[in-house]
Design an enzyme around this catalytic site. Structure first.
Site, mmCIF file in Angstrom:
data_model
loop_
_atom_site.group_PDB
_atom_site.id
_atom_site.type_symbol
_atom_site.label_atom_id
_atom_site.label_comp_id
_atom_site.label_asym_id
_atom_site.label_seq_id
_atom_site.Cartn_x
_atom_site.Cartn_y
_atom_site.Cartn_z
ATOM 1 N N PRO A 138 -20.736 -28.104 -0.472
ATOM 2 C CA PRO A 138 -21.530 -29.323 -0.649
ATOM 3 C C PRO A 138 -20.702 -30.610 -0.605
ATOM 4 O O PRO A 138 -20.535 -31.303 -1.611
ATOM 5 C CB PRO A 138 -22.181 -29.104 -2.015
ATOM 6 C CG PRO A 138 -21.198 -28.251 -2.754
ATOM 7 C CD PRO A 138 -20.594 -27.348 -1.710
ATOM 8 N N CYS A 139 -20.237 -30.951 0.577
ATOM 9 C CA CYS A 139 -19.432 -32.158 0.753
ATOM 10 C C CYS A 139 -20.223 -33.409 0.396
ATOM 11 O O CYS A 139 -19.634 -34.440 0.056
ATOM 12 C CB CYS A 139 -18.876 -32.230 2.168
ATOM 13 S SG CYS A 139 -20.074 -31.970 3.476
#
Length: 189
Positions: A138-139
């Site tokens: 989950p950048c």
């Protein structure tokens, strides 16, 4: 998961692609309005993969990605991902990003410090920009200093990042640094 395959699937935001190997998901392409463009990109990105009907564990991930793009929070922390060939620094960044709980954020500097590379905030941002499995890593949960948005290399750019954070509940005013509850003057003494 076996072999190297990929699937193209529709979401509320457009067509997506997901590739898998025997070791886990190895690629995700973010929603795009043109299904043909997504398939062409998938074939360039994963030339050894074949367009296949996904196995049940991949189909479950696809269902969760569809739900997320429709506005339902999902956590992908338990999804097996294949980061073979990813350099060590990027792998450390991705491992830490995966540990950020849904609905929370860190800054690029926080990530750098936590992986033992203080001062490497820019390198963290570059690593996240190369993330082969966005959403699963989950950048979007990593922001610039001071809670600023930072970048997002997926289609839709920063607006897509903000939408994902909104879906996950990370944009509630009381969670943003500017609006966080402040200690009372009596407790600061």
């Amino acid at each position: 998961m076996s072999g190297l395959g990929f699937v193209i699937f529709e979401t509320a935001l457009g067509a997506c692609a997901l590739a898998w190997s025997a070791n886990g998901v190895c690629g995700v392409r973010f929603p795009h309005p043109d299904r043909g463009a997504v398939e062409a990109e998938a074939r360039r990105a994963w030339p050894q993969a074949r367009l296949l009907e996904p196995p049940s564990e991949v189909a479950a991930i696809v269902a969760d990605l569809r739900a997320l793009t429709a506005g339902e929070p999902r956590d992908f922390g338990d999804v097996a991902i294949d980061l073979s060939g990813v350099p060590d620094f990027q792998r450390r960044v991705y491992d830490l990003a995966r540990a950020i709980p849904c609905g929370q954020t860190l800054t690029y500097g926080d990530v750098a410090a936590r992986i033992g590379a203080p001062g490497a905030a820019r390198a963290v941002g570059e690593a996240l920009g190369r993330n082969p499995v966005p959403i699963l890593v989950p950048c979007h949960r990593v922001l610039a200093a001071g809670g600023r948005r930072g970048g997002f290399s997926a289609p839709g750019g920063v607006a897509a990042k903000m939408r994902l954070l909104q879906i996950e509940g990370a944009l509630a005013l009381e969670r943003l640094p500017l609006f966080a509850p402040q200690a009372s003057s009596a407790s600061r003494k």
